[in-house]
Design a protein around this motif. Sequence first.
Motif, PDB file in Angstrom:
ATOM      1  N   LYS A  50      34.532  39.507  46.401  1.00  0.00           N
ATOM      2  CA  LYS A  50      36.073  38.501  46.951  1.00  0.00           C
ATOM      3  C   LYS A  50      36.332  37.966  45.657  1.00  0.00           C
ATOM      4  O   LYS A  50      35.803  37.754  45.144  1.00  0.00           O
ATOM      5  N   ILE A  51      37.766  38.525  45.667  1.00  0.00           N
ATOM      6  CA  ILE A  51      38.550  37.784  44.397  1.00  0.00           C
ATOM      7  C   ILE A  51      39.665  36.621  44.604  1.00  0.00           C
ATOM      8  O   ILE A  51      40.133  35.875  45.478  1.00  0.00           O
ATOM      9  N   VAL A  52      38.709  35.942  43.560  1.00  0.00           N
ATOM     10  CA  VAL A  52      39.360  34.369  43.668  1.00  0.00           C
ATOM     11  C   VAL A  52      40.617  34.404  43.211  1.00  0.00           C
ATOM     12  O   VAL A  52      41.354  34.520  42.455  1.00  0.00           O
ATOM     13  N   THR A  53      41.133  33.776  44.382  1.00  0.00           N
ATOM     14  CA  THR A  53      42.595  33.253  44.130  1.00  0.00           C
ATOM     15  C   THR A  53      43.283  31.666  43.887  1.00  0.00           C
ATOM     16  O   THR A  53      44.382  31.760  42.792  1.00  0.00           O
ATOM     17  N   SER A  54      42.008  30.609  43.876  1.00  0.00           N
ATOM     18  CA  SER A  54      42.758  29.659  43.501  1.00  0.00           C
ATOM     19  C   SER A  54      41.556  28.980  42.806  1.00  0.00           C
ATOM     20  O   SER A  54      40.513  28.745  43.473  1.00  0.00           O
ATOM     21  N   LEU A  55      41.123  28.275  42.349  1.00  0.00           N
ATOM     22  CA  LEU A  55      40.481  27.073  41.293  1.00  0.00           C
ATOM     23  C   LEU A  55      41.516  25.673  40.809  1.00  0.00           C
ATOM     24  O   LEU A  55      42.278  26.060  40.928  1.00  0.00           O
ATOM     25  N   HIS A  56      40.537  25.245  40.636  1.00  0.00           N
ATOM     26  CA  HIS A  56      41.113  23.372  39.839  1.00  0.00           C
ATOM     27  C   HIS A  56      41.705  23.519  38.611  1.00  0.00           C
ATOM     28  O   HIS A  56      42.810  23.621  38.299  1.00  0.00           O
ATOM     29  N   LYS A  62      41.982  33.144  36.429  1.00  0.00           N
ATOM     30  CA  LYS A  62      42.089  34.689  35.862  1.00  0.00           C
ATOM     31  C   LYS A  62      41.241  35.165  35.077  1.00  0.00           C
ATOM     32  O   LYS A  62      41.227  36.623  35.505  1.00  0.00           O
ATOM     33  N   GLU A  63      40.664  34.541  34.538  1.00  0.00           N
ATOM     34  CA  GLU A  63      39.346  35.453  33.823  1.00  0.00           C
ATOM     35  C   GLU A  63      38.301  35.975  35.117  1.00  0.00           C
ATOM     36  O   GLU A  63      37.789  37.126  34.952  1.00  0.00           O
ATOM     37  N   ILE A  64      38.332  35.567  36.283  1.00  0.00           N
ATOM     38  CA  ILE A  64      36.930  35.813  36.583  1.00  0.00           C
ATOM     39  C   ILE A  64      37.763  37.335  37.496  1.00  0.00           C
ATOM     40  O   ILE A  64      37.088  38.676  38.093  1.00  0.00           O
ATOM     41  N   ASN A  65      39.004  37.296  37.841  1.00  0.00           N
ATOM     42  CA  ASN A  65      40.214  38.252  38.396  1.00  0.00           C
ATOM     43  C   ASN A  65      39.766  39.496  36.929  1.00  0.00           C
ATOM     44  O   ASN A  65      39.570  40.852  37.488  1.00  0.00           O
ATOM     45  N   ARG A  66      40.151  39.184  35.996  1.00  0.00           N
ATOM     46  CA  ARG A  66      39.995  40.276  35.033  1.00  0.00           C
ATOM     47  C   ARG A  66      38.868  40.776  34.458  1.00  0.00           C
ATOM     48  O   ARG A  66      38.332  41.805  34.743  1.00  0.00           O
ATOM     49  N   ARG A  67      37.434  40.122  34.928  1.00  0.00           N
ATOM     50  CA  ARG A  67      35.939  40.433  35.299  1.00  0.00           C
ATOM     51  C   ARG A  67      35.788  41.755  36.175  1.00  0.00           C
ATOM     52  O   ARG A  67      34.942  42.368  35.978  1.00  0.00           O
ATOM     53  N   VAL A  68      36.189  41.113  37.410  1.00  0.00           N
ATOM     54  CA  VAL A  68      36.584  42.033  39.280  1.00  0.00           C
ATOM     55  C   VAL A  68      37.337  43.109  38.456  1.00  0.00           C
ATOM     56  O   VAL A  68      36.005  44.109  38.887  1.00  0.00           O
ATOM     57  N   PHE A  69      37.863  42.783  38.741  1.00  0.00           N
ATOM     58  CA  PHE A  69      38.467  43.896  37.836  1.00  0.00           C
ATOM     59  C   PHE A  69      37.988  45.485  36.985  1.00  0.00           C
ATOM     60  O   PHE A  69      38.062  46.753  37.718  1.00  0.00           O
ATOM     61  N   GLU A  70      37.590  44.829  35.697  1.00  0.00           N
ATOM     62  CA  GLU A  70      36.816  45.507  34.985  1.00  0.00           C
ATOM     63  C   GLU A  70      35.741  45.859  34.818  1.00  0.00           C
ATOM     64  O   GLU A  70      35.417  47.209  35.303  1.00  0.00           O
ATOM     65  N   GLN A  71      35.266  45.709  36.593  1.00  0.00           N
ATOM     66  CA  GLN A  71      33.909  45.872  36.846  1.00  0.00           C
ATOM     67  C   GLN A  71      34.400  46.655  37.991  1.00  0.00           C
ATOM     68  O   GLN A  71      33.389  48.096  37.623  1.00  0.00           O
ATOM     69  N   LYS A  72      35.278  46.689  38.541  1.00  0.00           N
ATOM     70  CA  LYS A  72      35.516  47.743  39.010  1.00  0.00           C
ATOM     71  C   LYS A  72      35.980  49.383  38.777  1.00  0.00           C
ATOM     72  O   LYS A  72      35.451  50.078  38.949  1.00  0.00           O
ATOM     73  N   ARG A  73      36.478  48.904  37.926  1.00  0.00           N
ATOM     74  CA  ARG A  73      37.130  50.107  36.854  1.00  0.00           C
ATOM     75  C   ARG A  73      35.901  51.113  36.356  1.00  0.00           C
ATOM     76  O   ARG A  73      36.709  51.727  36.296  1.00  0.00           O
ATOM     77  N   SER A  74      35.077  50.298  35.621  1.00  0.00           N
ATOM     78  CA  SER A  74      33.767  51.277  35.335  1.00  0.00           C
ATOM     79  C   SER A  74      33.346  51.752  35.708  1.00  0.00           C
ATOM     80  O   SER A  74      32.465  52.321  35.980  1.00  0.00           O
ATOM     81  N   SER A  75      32.696  51.059  37.500  1.00  0.00           N
ATOM     82  CA  SER A  75      31.837  51.624  38.178  1.00  0.00           C
ATOM     83  C   SER A  75      33.346  53.098  38.972  1.00  0.00           C
ATOM     84  O   SER A  75      32.007  53.676  39.063  1.00  0.00           O
ATOM     85  N   LYS A  76      33.620  53.054  38.742  1.00  0.00           N
ATOM     86  CA  LYS A  76      34.720  53.978  39.587  1.00  0.00           C
ATOM     87  C   LYS A  76      34.551  55.375  38.313  1.00  0.00           C
ATOM     88  O   LYS A  76      34.357  56.100  38.442  1.00  0.00           O
ATOM     89  N   ALA A  77      35.034  55.131  36.999  1.00  0.00           N
ATOM     90  CA  ALA A  77      34.751  55.686  35.715  1.00  0.00           C
ATOM     91  C   ALA A  77      33.250  56.384  35.629  1.00  0.00           C
ATOM     92  O   ALA A  77      33.232  57.043  35.426  1.00  0.00           O
TER      93      ALA A  77
END
Length: 78
Positions: A50-56, A62-77
């Motif tokens: 689940k990707i976070v789209t809004s927080l206070h 943005k930081e959470i979404n960046r970390r999720v993206f990095e995790q997905k990219r590293s798991s595919k590689a």
Amino acid sequence: MKFGPLEIILILAIILVVTGAGFAPSLGKNLGTGIRQLRQAVGGDKNKTKIVTSLHDGAAAKEINRRVFEQKRSSKAG
């Protein structure tokens, strides 16, 4: 009219002869993609993140979404 295993194999062999062997890999890839999309739409994907789209704090989202993206990219590689 029920089709047994022999009839299904015969039909698939005829399709393979008519379309050629080059068609089979793309058919398998498209079928797998369709099944994967159907599972995701139904909610049966166990690895769904689940990707976070809004927080206070927008920077935190943005930081959470960046970390999720990095995790997905590293798991595919790997």
